[in-house]
Structures are given as structure tokens and as C-alpha cells.
Scaffold this active site. Structure first.
Site, mmCIF file in Angstrom:
data_model
loop_
_atom_site.group_PDB
_atom_site.id
_atom_site.type_symbol
_atom_site.label_atom_id
_atom_site.label_comp_id
_atom_site.label_asym_id
_atom_site.label_seq_id
_atom_site.Cartn_x
_atom_site.Cartn_y
_atom_site.Cartn_z
ATOM 1 N N GLY A 25 31.378 22.241 26.985
ATOM 2 C CA GLY A 25 31.705 22.131 25.570
ATOM 3 C C GLY A 25 32.990 22.808 25.130
ATOM 4 N N LYS A 73 43.276 24.408 18.791
ATOM 5 C CA LYS A 73 42.202 23.678 18.116
ATOM 6 C C LYS A 73 40.849 23.982 18.769
ATOM 7 C CE LYS A 73 41.238 19.130 16.227
ATOM 8 N NZ LYS A 73 41.667 17.724 16.151
ATOM 9 N N LYS A 106 42.920 34.964 28.935
ATOM 10 C CA LYS A 106 41.739 35.812 29.148
ATOM 11 C C LYS A 106 40.509 35.059 28.662
ATOM 12 C CE LYS A 106 44.110 40.219 28.258
ATOM 13 N NZ LYS A 106 44.122 41.394 27.339
ATOM 14 N N GLU A 162 32.919 33.726 25.139
ATOM 15 C CA GLU A 162 31.842 34.677 24.860
ATOM 16 C C GLU A 162 32.293 35.674 23.793
ATOM 17 O OE1 GLU A 162 29.441 34.612 27.860
ATOM 18 O OE2 GLU A 162 30.781 33.427 29.099
#
Lengths: 288, 738
Positions: free
Chosen positions: B467, B633, B701, B705
Site C-alpha cells: 500500500g 504525494k 529513511k 511506521e
């Protein structure tokens, strides 16, 4: 796990008369299937015990909104979307529109019916508290005739109703002249939409020119085995001004009158506390 | 002119997804396909006494009913060394279905019914009768926390300085305990596999974040060479860690297919997903912070206990990042585990970090109030200029700028310190802040590029796109360094026929696979240069690979673009119909000299209804520093998604377990609440870009998360500021505020 579909019968009677005829001949065998928004959930979980259903969604006798000088009468198949879109209903019975907006998502609102919300008899339903405030009456029909009953007397216990196995809910009638009724509706869930109510609170009242409460009506959901019209609390409010002492007394009575439970959605303590808070909020705003 | 990096790019797979052309695991077909339906057990611990499948076998369309009595034993499982983050784990003991009569957890699979149609299999599954010998179970982590132990693998982290003594001596101390319930990923796409054997060759369509991990798992399970197994997973409808490890269903599906000699499809129901993969563990954290009156931290003791299963260790490393967030000379931060009769937990978005930082960042807020120092100021006072754990410099760290920018955008200076001091009508207003951290991981990865004379390129690497927009970002990187229009580049992933890539987890895909694609593109250029310079008249004579770049079909000198050759011309001259280069990128040794992390600052406004205790997150500003942003985006989408998940974790998400039966009570989306649109208000995400060529050549990086890490703490802190009530137990439901 989802139920096994071939175990189920779904019949589509040609007319209301045909449906009632079948229900009279085989009482208790056939149950109505309208929008299906409650029944399909049970089916999916394999928990739909009843096996024989009559699809009534196409029956014109159960549809439509009729307005007379005394009443607005809603066919049992009136959907949540209908009650939000109908300008007359929206204006005269804003609590119903609010309940329609708060029930499920758009797809459920398009399909779910007011009649289904009533006869599914969930204590957590969102439109019944509004119907209670509007002194709704239900028309129950069977092959042997029709009768009107007050909605406030309809639910007799958890999932119990004053309704015979051969009867169908045809119409819901709301007395008009609610114009000066000040209303209040709050549904409380874990999230802002698509959550079953922790508590649902609908209320209406009139203030006399001397500032006294004339006509207090309180309808609550998710606080007892049935949706509840809180008559004893209404008695406390009648003919008193909504001052601090009145609010305190009314809240105390409300907490006594309801019988909430602990469940996965909330605690009894929270429900009692919030019921009182919402009543207080309603009464404080009444004066404004 | 083809230059893409840093520019907004819509998803290259967007049209395929919205038109249904993108195929997910359960949508693959095979001739003569049969359908398996999983039967779940109904008790939490013990043995299957008897299992009666006769009625099910007689049901229409049923081909076979597999139970532990007739299912073949699977071979030993391979270790899934690719599962990030790099936690040490004991040898793989993960659960596999129908291997014995043992029941380890409620809703454990006890049979697989295979039939000609899905509906027939589902029906017959209801007819399987099982009786059990039950044993006493424990599913309540609270009840057994006393028997928590250190994970058996890996050396326990050493204390820094003398934390106990420093804590005793600290002029100001706070100490509190925080709790996070079991939570489930609940991706939209259910887990599914379609398996087909041809002889001893297996093809399996699976929902996975790691096709190579599933391949190793199946090869050892069935005793066939890895090259005999092809795992295909082109699209994944969300996974969030739930498909990092092979779950039990791919082997179960492949087993049935092998036994019945026909293709089999198995799809989890929503309910089956609640025990069909792992979950965020139930976590109890005790934190003590000691500080000087100036706010300077002198001691941190952060102890976490979380549950694991009775048969396997999982270590969420809850306290891992605590060691690197603030400068503090004395620290103790162990994570302990305790066995429960539940499935094994697993990584769930921002594993360890979001849990540990919830506790740490709430405790920092509590310390700020104990000290009467602005919570943001307290974080600046304890800013770690170098890595407190290793003493090494940061490869880059723009956290200070994140704090500054976020505070300015949010209007933090107008915050009144006292709780319950801000109102909006009758609503209580609260402003909270927290820090977010995540790693800048990179793992070895391989990409292959084939460039053709017509100016098209085919790029492959066996990563996944669950995703975040991996298809798009890899296409952008390839187009950038091959100098092609993006429409001319086709990137493919999710298939073991492509070169090996690590699992998509730990926010390491762009750094790992992106570096491989970048390297492969440069290798194509180098190859073309060598070929071009075989011609004595080449205008690039004397140039080395690092001197040239590709653009618009030409290979040219960076210093003098007028000197160039036609790429197609070079290939034609050398009679080549294509140039193919395979490149393996590896973390550079340079990284060892530095500490590498991504950071963020979150600012959140909540409005709390005092009558009902309902919390609305009315404003969230998140500023993150995670190196270079390749596709703004998709990156904003990632961080917005992180904020939304953070709202869910803070206010709504909990897997409720009835400990009397050890059973999950809400294994469905009706009762497991995640935010709806109406719960999400203003969310603004900003990036402070860092120029960091240490982490990898692209300078990227981890960010997927990172976006949620500080949010639950920021919301909890805002709720305290609004109400004066410190809720230390997630989710912060209205009941806890009245």
C-alpha cells in the site's frame, strides 16, 4: 460462520392480503423480511434462528408518507433515507431525521426501515427513542383486522412485543402539532458514526409562558431491556421550572428509572452517568 | 526532460486498482479448483478427544475433510530471517495447522473442509463435530505478569550508568504504569492462498509481504527444493505486519492441494483473521523518570512486559527506542515476555516503537507537569545531540527543526500550561505533543533492469507493495536514473521469479530495494559506457561510469552534456536487443560509524465533551524528518494514514478477550472499532528533508511506521491537558473519562 442458505425460505407474497393470509394460516412460521439490515447480520454470524421469511419490501401498502391535519403517517417500509429527505417530516419531527442520520452508514440508511427498527426490538436502536418522544402509534394488521396501539406500550421485555405471530406492522402514526416542542437528540458511541449506541437519548419539552415545563418527554435507548419512555422522570419535571433543584431531582429519578447493564460497549455506571448528564444538558438548554 | 525524484506522482498502479484489473491473492483462478474452508476450535487449551467428520464428508460437494488424523506431517520450518525489524528470535516454532491433537489457543484451526464450491465447503464445515479434553488456560497477561522472563534469544540490553542509584538521588521523579490491549491489523483484504502442484513443483498465489519467506517456508514444509516453489503476490490490500511471517494457511492450502492433486483456494473470513495471524501484544509498561529541577533527565527506568504464546517467543522490543530518544546517563530498559494461551503476537505497524513511545512520551508529559516545564521545552532540554546508546554521531537528525516548525504551525506558544484551562464553549480543549522515532533500516536487496533500444525498461525485484506506493516509487527511481519517461518503465514485484528482496516491513523498502534499482540503473549506464567506448570515436572516451548519466535516450557527460551517445545507437552497433543488469545493494560500511534514525514531532488538539467523555481529535500536525522524500504525494498519504491509525489506537482499538473462555469477543469490524471519516478532522503532515548520503545512496529513511509512533501519546497528553485526567490505559474510551 455464515448460515447455510438452502436452510432458509424466502417468499415474496403478491400483496399485503396474501402475506397476511399466509401468516394467518401458518402462524409463527413466517416472519417479515423488510430491509434485512438486522437479519443479514445474524445470517452472516450463523445466528439467524428463524428459517421462513416473507419478503415484504415490494408491498405498496406498507410504503409512503401520508399527511393529514392531525397526523403524519409513515409506512412501515419508510427508510432512514426517506425520513431524512422528506421536508415535512424533517421540519415537524427533527428527532427522526437526526436518528436517521445517525443510524449505520449510507447503504444501511437506504435499506433499513423504520418498521424494522421497531419490530427488531433492539434496546439499542436509534429511531425508537425519537418515536417515543413523538407519542407514536403503531398500526398492526392481520387477516382478521387492524388495531392501533401506543408505541410506548409496545415493548414488553427484552425482545418481547405486544404483537401476535400473525400480525404485521403496517404504519407508524405521529400526532402533529409538535411545533413548539423543544427537542434534543444525542447518540453516544465509541466513534462518531457506524457504532452501536452506548446510549441514545431523545427528548422534547414545552415551556409555558411562566417558564414551567408543560410537556416533558424522554425516550432512551441502551439503558434498559427495552427502549424506554421515562415517565417517572417526566413526572418530576412536570410543572416545574428547569432550575438547578429540578435538574438535580430529575437526574436522580432518571438514574433510578433506567436499568443499564455492563457489556462490551459500555458500563452500567457510564450509561447512568451520561443519561443524567444529557438530561441536565437538555434541561439547561431548554431555557435558552 | 525526465526527472521525477521529489515530485508528486500518482500511483502507477492506481488505474489497475480502481478498475479491478489488479489481482489479489483470492482472485486467482486455476482449472479444476476446489475450495477449502477452515473449521475453528472452540476452547483455549487441551487436546482434541474426538473429531467426527462423517456428516461433513457426506455433505454435497465435499471432496475431503482434513484433520490432524489424516493430514500429512509437514517438514521442519525454515527460519524467517528476513522478518524485520531485526529482533533476535528463537528458532522458528510458529504454529502450523492440523499437525497434532494439541489445542494452543481458542479459535485454532482443527479441520479443513474441501469441496467443489466455497458455499459447500462452508456448509460442511458446520457439520464437523469436535470434542475436547480441556486444560486450564491463561489468556490474561495481567494474571501472569509475575512470571515474565527475558526473551531467551539475544543478550539482554545492559543498563547504562547506574540507573537505580541515580533514580533514588533524582530531585524530581515520576513513576507510572501504562497499558496497551491486544490489537489486530485488520487489513481490508483477507488473507488467502491459491495453491497448485505440478508433480513436485508448487505455484502458490498468496497475500504476503515476503514472497521469498513463504517460499522457504513451503519448500522445507514439503521437502522440495526452493526453486520448485513459486510464490506470486502482485497486490496486497494492506497487511501492516500481519503477512511478514508465513501464516498457517499457505502450508495448509498447499498440503490439501498436494493430497487431492488439484488446485485449492483458502480464504480467511474476517473472524478467522483474528487468530490466523499475529497481533500487537498486550503490553504493560512501568516507567520511572528522574530529573533535576532544570528538567535534565538523570535516570530512566522503562520496563515492559508483553504476552507471547505458550509455544513460541515473540519479542516486540517495546523498550528498544527508549535508549536512543533522550540524552540521559543512567538507563535501564528491558522488555520481558510472558506466555499466554493465545496465538503468537507479531509485528504490527510501528511494532515496539508506538507502544514504547506511548509510555515514554506520556511519562515525559507527566514529568513536565511535575517540573512545571512546558512539555516541548522539556524535550528540547533533553535533546540527544549524539546517539545516547552508542555515542556515535547521527547520520542526520532534524528533529529540532521538526519541533520548531510543528510548534509554529500549531501555535503552541498560545498553549496555557494548566490542565482544564482551555475551552471551546462547553467543550474542554487540550493540546498535546510527543516525539516519534523509527529506524533507517536497510537490508540487502537485488534488482534487475532490462533496457531495450526502443527506450523502454523492465525492472524487477521481489519486494511487495502492501500500500505505501512501492510500484510507483521504484518506477520513479528507475525512470530517474535511466533518464526515461515514466510511462516507458515497467516495474514488477511480488514473485519469486524476480530477484530476491527483503520482506516489506520495518519501513526499509525504499532504502533497500530503491538502492538496488538505483544501482542497477547505474550499472546499465556503466555497461553502455563500456560498449560505447569500444568505438574509438566515442565522444565519451576516457569517461568513467560516475562521470556519465542517462537522459532522454542518450548517455552523456555530466560535466558537458553536449558530449553524448545515443543509447539505442550503442545497442544497435553492438547487435544487442537489450541490456540487462542485476545489482545487489547492501548497507554501506559507512553506516557503522553513525547512528541512523528517523524522527518526528506531533502536535495534537483534542476537544472533549465533558457530558459524555467523548474525545475528538480536531487538529493534528505531524512533522517528520526521514531523509529525502522521493514521492511527496504517497509520502503524505503514508503519514496521514499513520495519524489516523494513531487516532484509532489512542481512542478505539482493542481486541476484547473473555478470559473465562480465552476467546476473542469482537472478531469482526462491527465491534472492533477503527476510525471512520467522521472521527478524522484536520490532519497536516510536513516533512523536514534531510540530506543524508550515509544511510543509502538515495538518502531515504523509514517513514511508513514513523507516522503513527508519537500520535497515541500526543493524544493522551492532549486529553490530560483538556481534562486533568491521566488515562494510562489504551484505548481512551469515553467510559474512562467520566
Amino acid at each position: 460462520m455464515r448460515a447455510y442458505l438452502p436452510d432458509y425460505n424466502l417468499r415474496a407474497p403478491r400483496s399485503l392480503a396474501d402475506a397476511l393470509d399466509l401468516m394467518a394460516r401458518e402462524p409463527g412460521v413466517w416472519r417479515a423480511f423488510a430491509g434485512g439490515t438486522d437479519l443479514m447480520v445474524l445470517l452472516e454470524f450463523g445466528a439467524l434462528q428463524h428459517k421462513n421469511f416473507l419478503s415484504i419490501r415490494h408491498l405498496p401498502e406498507l410504503r409512503g408518507i401520508e399527511i393529514t391535519p392531525e397526523h403524519v403517517t409513515l409506512g412501515a417500509l419508510t427508510t432512514y433515507t426517506h425520513i431524512q429527505r422528506d421536508a415535512d417530516v424533517r421540519r415537524e419531527f427533527p428527532l427522526l431525521g437526526a436518528a436517521g442520520r445517525e443510524t449505520g452508514g449510507i447503504a444501511i440508511q437506504n435499506r433499513g426501515t423504520l418498521g424494522g427498527n421497531v419490530v427488531n426490538a433492539s434496546p439499542a436502536a436509534d429511531s425508537p427513542p425519537a418515536l417515543l418522544v413523538y407519542d407514536a402509534q403503531l398500526e398492526l394488521v392481520s387477516a382478521s383486522g387492524a388495531r392501533w396501539i401506543d408505541y410506548r406500550n409496545f415493548h414488553t421485555g427484552y425482545k418481547q412485543m405486544d404483537m401476535r405471530p400473525d400480525e404485521l406492522l403496517r404504519r407508524i402514526r405521529l400526532p402533529r402539532a409538535t411545533g413548539d416542542l423543544k427537542t434534543y437528540y444525542r447518540k453516544v458511541g465509541t466513534r462518531k458514526a457506524q457504532a452501536i449506541s452506548k446510549i441514545c437519548f431523545a427528548a422534547g419539552a414545552r415551556l409555558a409562558s411562566d417558564g414551567r415545563i408543560k410537556d416533558a418527554r424522554l425516550g432512551l435507548g441502551s439503558v434498559a431491556p427495552t427502549v424506554l419512555r421515562c415517565a417517572r422522570t417526566e413526572d418530576v419535571l412536570r410543572d416545574r421550572t428547569p432550575d438547578e433543584a429540578t435538574i438535580k431531582a430529575a437526574c436522580a429519578m432518571l438514574v433510578e428509572e433506567i436499568a443499564p447493564i455492563d457489556d462490551m460497549r459500555s458500563t452500567a455506571q457510564y450509561r447512568a452517568r451520561v443519561a443524567a448528564n444529557l438530561l441536565a444538558d437538555f434541561l439547561v438548554n431548554l431555557k435558552k | 526532460m525526465a526527472r521525477y525524484i521529489g515530485k508528486e506522482m500518482s500511483r502507477v498502479d492506481g488505474v489497475a486498482k480502481v478498475t479491478g484489473r489488479a489481482k489479489y491473492a483470492a482472485e486467482f483462478r486455476a482449472p479444476n479448483l476446489a475450495y477449502g474452508f477452515i473449521v475453528l476450535g472452540t476452547m483455549a487449551k487441551g487436546r482434541i478427544r474426538e473429531i467426527d467428520t462423517r456428516e461433513a464428508e457426506r455433505a454435497p460437494g465435499v471432496v475431503r475433510v482434513f484433520t490432524h488424523l489424516n493430514a500429512p506431517k509437514l517438514g521442519p520450518k525454515a527460519s524467517t530471517e528476513y522478518a524485520p525489524p531485526r529482533n533476535t528470535r528463537e528458532q522458528d516454532k510458529s504454529f502450523r495447522a492440523l499437525q497434532s491433537d494439541r489445542i494452543y489457543f481458542n479459535m485454532q484451526p482443527v479441520a479443513l473442509v474441501v469441496a467443489e464450491t466455497y458455499e459447500q465447503a462452508r456448509y460442511a464445515a458446520r457439520l464437523v463435530r469436535v470434542s475436547y479434553d480441556t486444560e486450564r488456560h491463561t489468556t490474561d497477561t495481567e494474571a501472569v505478569r509475575g512470571s515474565a522472563r527475558a526473551p531467551s534469544q539475544g543478550s539482554p540490553p545492559k543498563p547504562r550508568g547506574n540507573p537505580e542509584a541515580a533514580m533514588k538521588a533524582a530531585p524530581v521523579r515520576v513513576e507510572a504504569e501504562y497499558r496497551i490491549p491486544v490489537e489486530h491489523h485488520n487489513s481490508m483484504e483477507p488473507h488467502a492462498a491459491v495453491a497448485a502442484w505440478e508433480g513436485d513443483k508448487l505455484t502458490i498465489f498468496d497475500k504476503t509481504q515476503d514472497v521469498y519467506g513463504v517460499r522457504a517456508h513451503l519448500a522445507t514444509s514439503f521437502g522440495v527444493p526452493e526453486e520448485n516453489v513459486q510464490v506470486v503476490s502482485p497486490y496486497v490490500g494492506g497487511a501492516f505486519g500481519a503477512s511478514l511471517r508465513p501464516n498457517y494457511y499457505p502450508a495448509l492450502t498447499a498440503m490439501a492441494a498436494r493430497e487431492l492433486k488439484r488446485p485449492i483456494k483458502v480464504v480467511y473470513t474476517r473472524t478467522q483473521m483474528f487468530t490466523g495471524h499475529g497481533y500487537r501484544p498486550y503490553t504493560i509498561q512501568k516507567i520511572a523518570l528522574g530529573a533535576e529541577a532544570s528538567g535534565k533527565l538523570t535516570a530512566m527506568i522503562h520496563q515492559a512486559v508483553h504476552n507471547t504464546s505458550a509455544f513460541e517467543e515473540f519479542n516486540d522490543n517495546t523498550t528498544g527506542f527508549t535508549r536512543q530518544v533522550y540524552a540521559c546517563p543512567n538507563l535501564l530498559a528491558p522488555t520481558m515476555i510472558v506466555a499466554t494461551d493465545l496465538p503468537t503476537p507479531t509485528w504490527m505497524r510501528a511494532p515496539g516503537a508506538v507502544s514504547g513511545m506511548f509510555a515514554l512520551e506520556c511519562a515525559m508529559d507527566e514529568l513536565a507537569y511535575a517540573l512545571k516545564i512546558d512539555p516541548l521545552e522539556l524535550r528540547l532540554i533533553n535533546y540527544a545531540e549524539t546517539d545516547p546508546e552508542s555515542g556515535r554521531p547521527w547520520s542526520s537528525k532534524a528533529l529540532r527543526e521538526c519541533y520548531r516548525l510543528g510548534a509554529e504551525k500549531f501555535g503552541w506558544k498560545d498553549r496555557k500550561f494548566e490542565p482544564r484551562s482551555m475551552r471551546d464553549g462547553r467543550l474542554l480543549v487540550g493540546w498535546g505533543t510527543a516525539t516519534g522515532v523509527w529506524g533507517a533500516f536497510q537490508r540487502p536487496a537485488i534488482a534487475r533492469i532490462t533496457l531495450r533500444p526502443d527506450g523502454t525498461a523492465h525492472v524487477t525485484s521481489a519486494t511487495s507493495d502492501i500500500g505505501p506506493g512501492t510500484y510507483t516509487v521504484m518506477t520513479m527511481i528507475a525512470a530517474e536514473y535511466l533518464g526515461l519517461e515514466i510511462e516507458r518503465v515497467k516495474f514488477e514485484l511480488g514473485d519469486t521469479k524476480f530477484p530476491r528482496a527483503p520482506a516489506q516491513g520495518g519501513s526499509q523498502t525504499t532504502s533497500s530495494v530503491g538502492s538496488a534499482v538505483h544501482g542497477a540503473a547505474l550499472a546499465v549506464g556503466a555497461k553502455l559506457l563500456t560498449l560505447a567506448n569500444q568505438d574509438a570515436s566515442s565522444p565519451l572516451k576516457g569517461a568513467t561510469a560516475s562521470d556519465v548519466e542517462m537522459l532522454d535516450g542518450r548517455l552523456r557527460l555530466k560535466s558537458d552534456p553536449s558530449k553524448s551517445v545515443s543509447v539505442a545507437g550503442v545497442m544497435r552497433l553492438n547487435n544487442l536487443s537489450e541490456v540487462t543488469e542485476t545489482f545487489e545493494s547492501r548497507p554501506s560500511p559507512e553506516r557503522q560509524k553513525y547512528a541512523t534514525m528517523a524522527h518526528g514531532a506531533q502536535f495534537v488538539e483534542v476537544k472533549v465533551d465533558p457530558d459524555i467523555g467523548h474525545v475528538r481529535v480536531t487538529r493534528a500536525i505531524e512533522v517528520t524528518a526521514c531523509g529525502k522524500i522521493i514521492n511527496p504525494k504517497a509520502s503524505h498519504s503514508q503519514e496521514i494514514g499513520g495519524v489516523v491509525w494513531g487516532i484509532g489506537m489512542a481512542l478505539q482499538e482493542a481486541t476484547e478477550i473473555d478470559h473465562r473462555y480465552g476467546r476473542i469477543m469482537n472478531p469482526n469490524l462491527q465491534h472492533y472499532h477503527v476510525p471512520v471519516n467522521a472521527d478524522v478532522h484536520e490532519v497536516e503532515t510536513l516533512f523536514v528533508e534531510e540530506d543524508d548520503k550515509v544511510v543509502n545512496p538515495l538518502g531515504v529513511k523509514g517513514m511508513g511506521e514513523l507516522g503513527m509512533v508519537g500520535i497515541p501519546a500526543a493524544i493522551a497528553n492532549a486529553v490530560f491537558h483538556a481534562t486533568g485526567k491521566r488515562v494510562r490505559e489504551l484505548p481512551i474510551t469515553p467510559d474512562k473519562l467520566l
